[in-house]
Design an enzyme around this catalytic site. Sequence first.
Site, mmCIF file in Angstrom:
data_model
loop_
_atom_site.group_PDB
_atom_site.id
_atom_site.type_symbol
_atom_site.label_atom_id
_atom_site.label_comp_id
_atom_site.label_asym_id
_atom_site.label_seq_id
_atom_site.Cartn_x
_atom_site.Cartn_y
_atom_site.Cartn_z
ATOM 1 N N ASN A 262 -9.777 2.402 2.356
ATOM 2 C CA ASN A 262 -9.466 2.259 3.818
ATOM 3 C C ASN A 262 -10.071 3.095 4.461
ATOM 4 O O ASN A 262 -10.365 3.238 5.624
ATOM 5 C CB ASN A 262 -8.041 1.859 3.952
ATOM 6 C CG ASN A 262 -7.650 0.646 3.734
ATOM 7 O OD1 ASN A 262 -8.337 -0.473 3.520
ATOM 8 N ND2 ASN A 262 -6.301 0.204 4.062
ATOM 9 N N TYR B 150 -25.106 5.175 -4.119
ATOM 10 C CA TYR B 150 -25.755 6.111 -4.105
ATOM 11 C C TYR B 150 -24.857 7.003 -3.104
ATOM 12 O O TYR B 150 -24.317 6.686 -2.346
ATOM 13 C CB TYR B 150 -27.140 6.248 -3.554
ATOM 14 C CG TYR B 150 -28.438 6.142 -4.414
ATOM 15 C CD1 TYR B 150 -29.152 7.184 -4.622
ATOM 16 C CD2 TYR B 150 -28.442 5.008 -5.578
ATOM 17 C CE1 TYR B 150 -30.164 7.020 -5.384
ATOM 18 C CE2 TYR B 150 -29.433 5.108 -6.357
ATOM 19 C CZ TYR B 150 -30.366 6.028 -6.319
ATOM 20 O OH TYR B 150 -31.375 6.153 -7.333
ATOM 21 N N THR C 22 0.804 -1.152 0.167
ATOM 22 C CA THR C 22 -0.122 -0.019 -0.130
ATOM 23 C C THR C 22 0.836 1.214 0.165
ATOM 24 O O THR C 22 1.480 1.303 0.834
ATOM 25 C CB THR C 22 -0.898 0.118 1.285
ATOM 26 O OG1 THR C 22 -1.777 -1.168 1.114
ATOM 27 C CG2 THR C 22 -1.875 1.282 1.397
ATOM 28 N N GLY D 194 -27.155 19.151 0.275
ATOM 29 C CA GLY D 194 -28.085 20.339 0.609
ATOM 30 C C GLY D 194 -29.359 19.931 0.692
ATOM 31 O O GLY D 194 -29.689 18.699 0.885
ATOM 32 N N CYS E 98 -33.260 18.309 4.041
ATOM 33 C CA CYS E 98 -33.106 17.197 5.017
ATOM 34 C C CYS E 98 -31.684 16.903 5.529
ATOM 35 O O CYS E 98 -31.720 17.088 6.736
ATOM 36 C CB CYS E 98 -33.704 15.846 4.322
ATOM 37 S SG CYS E 98 -35.435 15.952 3.971
ATOM 38 N N ASN F 48 -20.073 3.667 15.377
ATOM 39 C CA ASN F 48 -19.790 3.479 16.681
ATOM 40 C C ASN F 48 -20.484 5.009 17.102
ATOM 41 O O ASN F 48 -20.826 4.861 18.324
ATOM 42 C CB ASN F 48 -18.248 3.614 16.850
ATOM 43 C CG ASN F 48 -17.570 2.282 16.632
ATOM 44 O OD1 ASN F 48 -18.222 1.488 16.522
ATOM 45 N ND2 ASN F 48 -16.398 2.356 16.370
HETATM 46 N N1 LIG Z 1 -1.805 -7.266 6.096
HETATM 47 C C1 LIG Z 1 -3.168 -6.850 5.474
HETATM 48 O O1 LIG Z 1 -3.975 -7.266 6.055
HETATM 49 C C2 LIG Z 1 -2.885 -6.271 4.182
HETATM 50 C C3 LIG Z 1 -3.804 -5.985 3.439
HETATM 51 C C4 LIG Z 1 -3.982 -5.071 2.365
HETATM 52 C C5 LIG Z 1 -2.628 -4.275 2.089
HETATM 53 N N2 LIG Z 1 -1.564 -4.516 2.945
HETATM 54 C C6 LIG Z 1 -0.530 -3.843 2.665
HETATM 55 O O2 LIG Z 1 0.720 -5.005 2.003
HETATM 56 C C7 LIG Z 1 1.908 -4.566 2.461
HETATM 57 C C8 LIG Z 1 2.557 -5.708 3.082
HETATM 58 O O3 LIG Z 1 1.718 -5.971 4.396
HETATM 59 P P1 LIG Z 1 1.819 -7.237 5.491
HETATM 60 O O4 LIG Z 1 0.784 -7.132 6.284
HETATM 61 O O5 LIG Z 1 2.128 -8.399 4.583
HETATM 62 O O6 LIG Z 1 3.422 -6.949 5.740
HETATM 63 P P2 LIG Z 1 4.419 -7.593 6.736
HETATM 64 O O7 LIG Z 1 5.190 -6.732 7.860
HETATM 65 O O8 LIG Z 1 3.464 -8.889 7.494
HETATM 66 O O9 LIG Z 1 5.268 -8.592 5.956
HETATM 67 C C9 LIG Z 1 6.365 -7.795 5.336
HETATM 68 C C10 LIG Z 1 7.396 -8.763 4.827
HETATM 69 O O10 LIG Z 1 8.410 -8.098 4.106
HETATM 70 C C11 LIG Z 1 9.754 -8.362 4.508
HETATM 71 N N3 LIG Z 1 10.763 -7.930 3.954
HETATM 72 C C12 LIG Z 1 11.208 -6.572 4.393
HETATM 73 N N4 LIG Z 1 12.381 -6.150 3.622
HETATM 74 C C13 LIG Z 1 12.433 -7.123 2.702
HETATM 75 C C14 LIG Z 1 13.430 -7.038 1.664
HETATM 76 N N5 LIG Z 1 14.312 -6.369 1.379
HETATM 77 N N6 LIG Z 1 13.365 -8.421 0.788
HETATM 78 C C15 LIG Z 1 12.503 -9.333 1.181
HETATM 79 N N7 LIG Z 1 11.622 -9.313 2.107
HETATM 80 C C16 LIG Z 1 11.541 -8.090 2.950
HETATM 81 C C17 LIG Z 1 9.681 -8.624 5.908
HETATM 82 O O11 LIG Z 1 10.710 -9.574 6.557
HETATM 83 C C18 LIG Z 1 8.176 -9.269 6.266
HETATM 84 O O12 LIG Z 1 8.219 -10.631 6.090
HETATM 85 C C19 LIG Z 1 1.694 -3.177 3.276
HETATM 86 O O13 LIG Z 1 2.100 -2.221 2.502
HETATM 87 C C20 LIG Z 1 0.552 -3.220 3.840
HETATM 88 O O14 LIG Z 1 0.154 -1.889 4.158
HETATM 89 C C21 LIG Z 1 -1.635 -5.294 3.875
#
Ligand SMILES: NC(=O)c1ccc[n+]([C@@H]2O[C@H](COP(=O)([O-])OP(=O)(O)OC[C@H]3O[C@@H](n4cnc5c(N)ncnc54)[C@H](O)[C@@H]3O)[C@@H](O)[C@H]2O)c1
Length: 438
Positions: free
Chosen positions: A216, A258, A124, A267, A270, A227
């Site tokens: 998000n 919608y 992301t 506006g 309501c 909430n």
């Molecule tokens: N977790 C979710 O539900 C979710 C959902 C949608 C999007 N995202 C996005 O996806 C991305 C990853 O999220 P995540 O939750 O899987 O992260 P995470 O922290 O679980 O995993 C990231 C992994 O990258 C590895 N890493 C770091 N540097 C590295 C390198 N140089 N070479 C290889 N591996 C390396 C880390 O060791 C780790 O295992 C983020 O940008 C997050 O915002 C996450």
Amino acid sequence: MRISIFGLGYVGAVTAGCLSSRGHYVVGVDVHEQKVGDFNNGIAPIVEPGLDELLKSAKEKELLRATTDYADAVKDTELSIICVGTPSAPSGALDLQYVRTVAGQIADAIKAKNSHHHVVLRSTMLPGSTRSIVDEKLKDAVDSGLADIFYYPEFLRESTAVKDFEVPSLAVVGSVDGSRPPENLMNDLFGTYGEQGTPACVVNWNTAEMIKYACNAFHAAKITFANEIGRVGKQLDIDSKVVMHMLCEDKRLNISPYYMRPGNPFGGSCLPKDVRALTDKARTTGVHIPLLENLLSSNERHLQSLLSLIEATGKREAVILGLSFKSNTDDLRESPMVDVAQYLLGHGYDVRIYDPALNLAALVGANKRVIDVRMPHLAKLLQGDIATALGKDGVVIAAQKSSIDDLKPHVTENHHFIDVNGWTELQELPSNYEGFCW
Ligand SMILES: NC(=O)c1ccc[n+]([C@@H]2O[C@H](COP(=O)([O-])OP(=O)(O)OC[C@H]3O[C@@H](n4cnc5c(N)ncnc54)[C@H](O)[C@@H]3O)[C@@H](O)[C@H]2O)c1
């Protein structure tokens, strides 16, 4: 396909398991030795229902391996997916250091391999990030025709991630200029979304990056909304679980597209009144609801930004197309365009208004009072035909859609249209066109 996946966390591990279960050959890459070791033993490095089985089965079919050697992974595959973390920096800004490192490693490995490679960023990232990472790390690979780059945001939810991967709620892919990626990638990787199997939407990098944040932010707003309704309800001795359940029963206005288009400030008789009443009730019963309390001030900011756009055109003649709060009604109560007209008049503009639904002689009651109190000179400003309303020059504030054919013969190059309502045909006119918030 032969695919390398950088980052074996929640997103990368699920992506690896699911793609290998579709028959792709997958090489996982991580800096974390233990994660790589687990992967090579067919063990999920994270807890996610269904993932262990997928990894075990892929291992048995020899469709999955993991390594810490990025060059080896790129050499052995035709496409790399970047799924490393993008945490918050202490300032709250987005920290792209892991994406940058991996993009640089992949660029070096592509150069050494010297054959074409697709790079798909999945982490992301804020709009503009793919562009800056490509410029910084992957420019040579792209310029020499060795790489093409896609941004493909992830919408899965932890705990249902495998199911979400199989049937995503949304699939969006960004290419540099919004052009369609090669068919094999569309079919094998970007795929479809929803129960109907709708093909992935294709947009440019920035738009794809923004969609993830919009989703998000919307989810966060929905939770906060429920909430806040809950907090007010409790104070008034109402079960808000029931209230929200019934709210979700209205699939036409509540759970639907919608009210989900940028455009006019809200506006009418309501929404502003009812938001005011609810927030007032909360205040007097001692419940603080910042989201709902700020709806009207956000709406007011939105109106201010329209006024700034109008002023920035430098025109002194202003034409308002549609004065009531929406098309096909003559209801002027709390119509944002009444505010716009009043502001422009107060600032010396020559204002002309065209609204075919408005018949001043027929206005009664509260609706008539808006005119009598706020715009007693309205009758003079309202034009009976579109040609007189448009004149030969001026900023045209198109708040409501009408017939483009009626408009066309009277528009000149001196008109500057501000499209407030998403009326895209206005772009075909010889005048200047500017979208209000697009
Ligand atoms: N977790 C979710 O539900 C979710 C959902 C949608 C999007 N995202 C996005 O996806 C991305 C990853 O999220 P995540 O939750 O899987 O992260 P995470 O922290 O679980 O995993 C990231 C992994 O990258 C590895 N890493 C770091 N540097 C590295 C390198 N140089 N070479 C290889 N591996 C390396 C880390 O060791 C780790 O295992 C983020 O940008 C997050 O915002 C996450």
